[in-house]
Design an enzyme around this catalytic site. Structure first.
Site, PDB file in Angstrom:
ATOM      1  CG  HIS A  20       4.720   9.098   3.982  1.00  0.00           C
ATOM      2  ND1 HIS A  20       4.627   8.853   5.656  1.00  0.00           N
ATOM      3  CD2 HIS A  20       5.175   8.533   3.098  1.00  0.00           C
ATOM      4  CE1 HIS A  20       4.053   7.777   5.300  1.00  0.00           C
ATOM      5  NE2 HIS A  20       4.696   6.673   4.124  1.00  0.00           N
ATOM      6  CG  ASP A  52       8.817   0.718   5.078  1.00  0.00           C
ATOM      7  OD1 ASP A  52       8.949   1.490   3.590  1.00  0.00           O
ATOM      8  OD2 ASP A  52       8.126   0.367   5.516  1.00  0.00           O
ATOM      9  CG  ASP A 101       0.006  -0.312   2.050  1.00  0.00           C
ATOM     10  OD1 ASP A 101       0.867  -0.887   2.812  1.00  0.00           O
ATOM     11  OD2 ASP A 101      -0.744   0.816   3.049  1.00  0.00           O
ATOM     12  CD  GLU A 137       3.853   0.310   7.233  1.00  0.00           C
ATOM     13  OE1 GLU A 137       5.026   0.390   7.701  1.00  0.00           O
ATOM     14  OE2 GLU A 137       3.864   0.987   6.261  1.00  0.00           O
ATOM     15  CD  GLU A 138       2.707   4.177   5.143  1.00  0.00           C
ATOM     16  OE1 GLU A 138       2.852   4.666   5.186  1.00  0.00           O
ATOM     17  OE2 GLU A 138       3.785   4.228   3.496  1.00  0.00           O
TER      18      GLU A 138
HETATM   19 ZN   LIG Z   1       6.967   2.276   4.080  1.00  0.00          ZN
END
Ligand SMILES: [Zn+2]
Length: 377
Positions: free
Chosen positions: A347, A158, A73, A134-135
């Site tokens: 992000h 990650d 995701d 995950e987010e």
């Molecule tokens: Zn990540």
């Protein structure tokens, strides 16, 4: 590999909507002679897709199985990503994130599997988990059935820097606070009301927040309440968190934040219609994740360190303030570290990655496999 990455980022995959990208991966990986299946995480978290598991047999029987993972995701704004390449750097068009978090990790793992298969690389068995959601709180990873895994350790792709190995990250508590006052007409009879907003503000103003010490933080994230300017607010909902590498500090701060509310309540006690009334406070505390603290002698640290060093990097351990899937893995008894993919400014809409770094991330994974085979020989 760049083609795979560009394909991946152009498939929308907001949290809980990863089915299409999982389908792409299933089609891409099936010809490599792997076992590939989805677990039931999708149903459990009310998403459209489970974690995608891949298992590839190794050519060397006595080498420990390794697990690689990256999440499917991406954060918002992440629909309709239009990647372009300039001077060896891949970016979005500036209106969305790129999705290198974490599709750079996904692409590197896919390429690693391809190379192992095509070149019949001498290595042990490989397990892969492409996890979902995950987010939004590591939701997919929490649903993994760890008893079904054979891996001796795990690498979570990650993080940004290729020369960093994340070994330490904090405990975290998530809190929901509710303050209940008494509603009354603010113009006619304010003396018959107790403002939940005033109570909550007084409590929060007494709180230690922000950076508490080098290893601990606390934050009030949201504050919602009230109905109209002419009504004394009878309800406030507050969401907060605290994190610390020390569980004792975490618990002390969690109590402190609740005490700030409880201690202020008597000051708002009032006689209303002949009855003594005090505002009410209610707290729900949830452990968001447990800390990870991996030693320099642990298998994943040693393999990542040896692989990076072999590739010419000056490898360094890193302590971070956020939680990752490695917190879940370590908490479930599977030693894990987080390694970098080369992604930058994730992000944000400025997110980007250098093609050279993306390729290096894949070489890093291959080198981990080789180091593992070497140390088991
Ligand atoms: Zn990540």
């Amino acid at each position: 590999m760049v083609r795979t990455f560009l394909d991946l980022v152009q498939i929308d995959s907001p949290s809980k909507e990863e089915a299409e990208v999982a389908e792409y991966l299933t089609t891409a990986l099936r010809p490599l002679g792997v076992e590939i299946w989805q677990d039931d995480a999708g149903r459990k978290i009310s998403g459209k897709c489970g974690n995608l598991h891949v298992r590839m047999k190794g050519t060397l029987p006595n080498v420990p199985t390794l697990l690689f993972s990256a999440h499917l995701d991406t954060v918002m704004p992440g629909r309709g990503v239009k990647p372009h390449i300039e001077n060896g750097i891949i970016r979005s068009d500036g209106t969305t994130v790129l999705g290198a978090d974490d599709k750079s990790g996904v692409a590197a793992i896919v390429e690693m599997l391809r190379i192992v298969y095509e070149q019949k690389l001498p290595c042990g068995a490989i397990e892969v988990i492409f996890d979902v959601a995950e987010e939004v709180g590591l939701l997919g990873a929490r649903e993994i059935d760890f008893s079904s895994l054979r891996a001796k350790c795990a690498f979570v792709l990650d993080n940004e820097e290729l020369n960093r190995i994340v070994v330490r990250s904090p405990y975290a508590n998530r809190m929901l606070f509710e303050v209940e006052g008494i509603a009354a007409h603010a113009g006619m009879v304010p003396e018959r009301g107790i403002s939940a907003i005033e109570v909550a503000c007084k409590a929060i103003s007494r709180m230690r927040l922000g950076r508490l010490d080098p290893d601990s933080t606390a934050n009030i994230g949201t504050f919602e309440g009230g109905r109209a300017t002419n009504i004394v607010a009878d309800h406030v909902t507050i969401r907060a968190e605290t994190r610390s590498h020390s569980e004792e500090t975490l618990q002390r701060q969690t109590s402190h934040m609740q005490d700030c509310f409880r201690e202020i309540l008597p000051a708002f006690r009032k006689e209303i219609n002949g009855k003594t009334i005090e505002p009410k406070f209610h707290a729900t505390v949830e452990r968001e994740f447990n800390a990870m603290n991996i030693g320099p002698d642990s298998l994943p640290y040693q393999l990542a360190f040896a692989a990076g060093t072999e590739l010419g990097f000056h490898m360094e351990p890193q302590s971070i303030g956020g939680g990752t899937n490695a917190n879940i893995y370590n908490g479930s008894g599977l030693p894990a570290v987080v390694i970098g993919t080369g992604m930058k400014d994730e992000h944000t809409t400025a997110e980007h990655i250098a093609i050279a770094d993306l390729e290096m991330c894949c070489r890093f994974c291959l080198e981990i496999l080789l180091q593992n085979a070497k140390s088991a020989a």
